[in-house]
Design an enzyme around this catalytic site. Structure first.
Site, PDB file in Angstrom:
ATOM      1  N   HIS A 240      39.995  30.113  43.951  1.00 49.01           N
ATOM      2  CA  HIS A 240      40.589  31.611  43.687  1.00 49.01           C
ATOM      3  C   HIS A 240      39.455  32.669  43.604  1.00 49.01           C
ATOM      4  CE1 HIS A 240      43.266  34.196  42.599  1.00 49.01           C
ATOM      5  NE2 HIS A 240      42.974  35.020  42.766  1.00 49.01           N
TER       6      HIS A 240
ATOM      7  N   HIS B  70      37.778  37.298  44.690  1.00 46.95           N
ATOM      8  CA  HIS B  70      37.978  38.086  45.555  1.00 46.95           C
ATOM      9  C   HIS B  70      36.771  38.717  46.082  1.00 46.95           C
ATOM     10  CE1 HIS B  70      42.487  38.517  44.652  1.00 46.95           C
ATOM     11  NE2 HIS B  70      41.978  38.401  43.914  1.00 46.95           N
ATOM     12  N   LEU B  71      35.961  38.391  47.297  1.00 49.58           N
ATOM     13  CA  LEU B  71      35.069  39.270  47.850  1.00 49.58           C
ATOM     14  C   LEU B  71      34.860  40.070  48.081  1.00 49.58           C
ATOM     15  CD1 LEU B  71      34.004  35.749  49.521  1.00 49.58           C
ATOM     16  CD2 LEU B  71      33.682  36.141  47.006  1.00 49.58           C
ATOM     17  N   ARG B  72      35.688  40.841  48.399  1.00 47.42           N
ATOM     18  CA  ARG B  72      36.110  42.230  49.402  1.00 47.42           C
ATOM     19  C   ARG B  72      35.636  42.061  50.675  1.00 47.42           C
ATOM     20  NH1 ARG B  72      39.735  42.992  45.305  1.00 47.42           N
ATOM     21  NH2 ARG B  72      39.133  43.826  43.877  1.00 47.42           N
TER      22      ARG B  72
ATOM     23  N   ASN C  84      43.633  39.870  49.786  1.00 43.65           N
ATOM     24  CA  ASN C  84      44.383  41.313  49.536  1.00 43.65           C
ATOM     25  C   ASN C  84      43.187  42.520  49.987  1.00 43.65           C
ATOM     26  OD1 ASN C  84      42.453  40.210  47.584  1.00 43.65           O
ATOM     27  ND2 ASN C  84      43.563  41.800  46.127  1.00 43.65           N
TER      28      ASN C  84
ATOM     29  N   LYS D 102      48.769  32.733  50.553  1.00 44.67           N
ATOM     30  CA  LYS D 102      49.013  33.905  49.616  1.00 44.67           C
ATOM     31  C   LYS D 102      49.908  34.748  49.755  1.00 44.67           C
ATOM     32  CE  LYS D 102      47.816  35.236  45.051  1.00 44.67           C
ATOM     33  NZ  LYS D 102      46.531  35.580  44.589  1.00 44.67           N
TER      34      LYS D 102
ATOM     35  N   HIS E 271      50.473  34.796  42.777  1.00 46.46           N
ATOM     36  CA  HIS E 271      50.566  35.561  42.298  1.00 46.46           C
ATOM     37  C   HIS E 271      51.971  35.852  41.568  1.00 46.46           C
ATOM     38  CE1 HIS E 271      48.588  39.101  40.531  1.00 46.46           C
ATOM     39  NE2 HIS E 271      49.693  38.923  39.456  1.00 46.46           N
TER      40      HIS E 271
ATOM     41  N   HIS F 123      45.478  31.645  38.099  1.00 49.28           N
ATOM     42  CA  HIS F 123      45.464  32.613  37.191  1.00 49.28           C
ATOM     43  C   HIS F 123      46.065  32.167  36.123  1.00 49.28           C
ATOM     44  CE1 HIS F 123      47.531  35.419  39.740  1.00 49.28           C
ATOM     45  NE2 HIS F 123      46.305  35.589  39.906  1.00 49.28           N
TER      46      HIS F 123
ATOM     47  N   LEU G  65      44.937  40.805  35.928  1.00 47.15           N
ATOM     48  CA  LEU G  65      46.905  40.666  36.538  1.00 47.15           C
ATOM     49  C   LEU G  65      46.683  39.620  36.662  1.00 47.15           C
ATOM     50  CD1 LEU G  65      47.707  44.345  37.435  1.00 47.15           C
ATOM     51  CD2 LEU G  65      48.473  43.067  35.570  1.00 47.15           C
TER      52      LEU G  65
ATOM     53  N   ASP H   2      39.205  34.027  40.482  1.00 44.57           N
ATOM     54  CA  ASP H   2      40.203  35.579  40.299  1.00 44.57           C
ATOM     55  C   ASP H   2      38.619  36.601  39.979  1.00 44.57           C
ATOM     56  OD1 ASP H   2      41.865  36.989  40.698  1.00 44.57           O
ATOM     57  OD2 ASP H   2      42.548  37.344  38.782  1.00 44.57           O
TER      58      ASP H   2
ATOM     59  N   HIS I 278      35.583  45.550  40.418  1.00 44.76           N
ATOM     60  CA  HIS I 278      35.824  47.308  41.598  1.00 44.76           C
ATOM     61  C   HIS I 278      34.943  47.892  40.376  1.00 44.76           C
ATOM     62  CE1 HIS I 278      39.893  46.913  42.722  1.00 44.76           C
ATOM     63  NE2 HIS I 278      40.155  45.909  41.812  1.00 44.76           N
TER      64      HIS I 278
ATOM     65  N   ALA J  19      42.927  47.308  38.719  1.00 42.11           N
ATOM     66  CA  ALA J  19      43.223  45.484  37.443  1.00 42.11           C
ATOM     67  C   ALA J  19      42.141  44.688  38.597  1.00 42.11           C
ATOM     68  CB  ALA J  19      44.510  45.125  37.656  1.00 42.11           C
TER      69      ALA J  19
END
Ligand code: DOR
Ligand code: ZN
Length: 345
Positions: free
Chosen positions: A14, A16-18, A42, A100, A137, A175, A220, A248, A252, A264
């Site tokens: 899990h 997030h690589l953006r 996302n 997801k 989620h 998560h 979150l 996770d 940011h 978050a």
């Protein structure tokens, strides 16, 4: 005392690589440690089609530094309008590894998420039929539910009924943050598993709120009471094949975190393995680290175990206060702390 530890190369189930400059900046941290990672969809706009996932996968591969071997595993962002055929085709073509479920409004870029699980019944039936994993989620978004209870209420209102309705569906409760979640996963069938992040093993809600409001400890689902953290530590270090590594990591920019309405997400990718290792060592479970980090995840997903090995040395590692991400600063998890193991290479 063990001075080195060698295990099969881990995966991150899990992350997030953006995209864009952030993708260029953060991918190296994940690729340094992990052979594969489940990449969350996302983005803005979200990755809802096979074509978008293929294109995103290419951008990720292009962002992996020379000489590093890393395979991104793509996910399909489910919306109220997702077509079962799209999911089926993406899975058959080897583009989607999983899909997801973001309840609409639950977290970053979830506005296009699912407003009622009943709206994706046909998609979930298809997934159960083809053996495709649903990453969840697990929080309700109802205004009348306290944020610290949203995971427990999700189990009661959404997840339990879903699993009773489609007992064949493979579900990863992402998560996990509560003792309720641990108990639910332990009591469910072999088709239900969970990822656990490093932050939920290290911090409880005090980290966010005592002595001032600390936005870098905010993610979150939000960290909960100490009893929940201890339940998560017991689960992660228990050796149960139902629990595995999923960071996770959610970068940011610093100014987006340190704001009147901070985003978050905790950016833990740079020292994720070292962070987990500190937990397994403190709980006298070093011999169970390999299962959690490198074996339970691929077995659940039905993927081969990695052939490579990684070695950790017992040496202090200083975590910097900030890292540069193409001109913006990121504050990593454990900023300013010293961890006790160093990943070779
Ligand atoms: O803290 C979080 N950050 N939780 C999520 O579910 C999403 C993530 C993000 O994308 O920033
Ligand atoms: Zn996430």
């Amino acid at each position: 005392m063990t001075e080195t530890l060698t295990i099969r190369r881990p995966d991150d189930w899990h992350v997030h690589l953006r995209d864009g400059a952030m993708l260029q900046a953060v991918t190296r941290h994940t690729a340094r440690q992990f052979a594969r990672a489940i990449v969350m969809p996302n983005l803005s706009p979200p990755v809802t089609s096979v074509a978008a996932a293929r294109a995103y996968r290419e951008r990720i591969v292009a962002a992996v530094p020379e000489g590093m071997a890393f395979e991104p595993l793509m996910t399909c962002y489910l919306t109220d309008d997702t077509e079962p055929a799209q999911v089926r085709r993406g899975f058959a073509d080897g583009v989607f590894t999983a899909a997801k479920l973001y309840p609409a409004g639950a977290t970053t870029n979830s506005a296009n998420g699912v407003t009622d699980i009943g709206n994706i019944r046909a998609v979930l039936e298809t997934m159960a039929e083809i053996g495709m994993v649903l990453c969840v989620h697990g929080e309700v978004t109802d205004d009348d539910v306290d944020i610290f209870d949203r995971e427990a209420v999700f189990i009661e209102r959404v997840l339990s009924p879903l699993i009773a309705d489609l007992p064949q569906l493979k579900v990863v409760f992402e998560h996990l943050t509560s003792a309720d979640g641990v108990a639910f996963v332990e009591g469910a069938g072999v088709n239900v598993a969970a990822t656990i992040t490093p932050q939920h093993l290290h911090i409880n809600r005090n980290a966010m709120l005592v002595g001032g409001i600390r936005p870098h400890a905010y993610c979150l689902p939000v960290a909960k009471r100490e009893a929940h953290r201890l339940a998560l530590r017991r689960a992660a270090t228990s050796g149960s094949t139902k629990f595995f590594l999923g960071t996770d990591s959610a970068p940011h920019p610093r100014e987006a975190k340190e704001s009147a309405c901070g985003c978050a997400g905790i950016f833990n990718a740079p020292f994720a393995l070292e962070s987990y290792l500190a937990v397994f060592e403190a709980d006298d479970a070093l011999e169970r680290f390999e299962g959690f980090a490198s074996e339970h995840g691929p077995r659940f997903y039905g993927l081969p175990l990695n052939e490579g090995r990684v070695t950790f040395r017992r040496e202090p590692v200083s975590v910097p206060e900030t890292l540069d991400a193409g001109g913006t600063a990121l504050v990593p998890f454990h900023a300013g702390e010293t961890l006790g193991w160093r990943l070779d290479g």
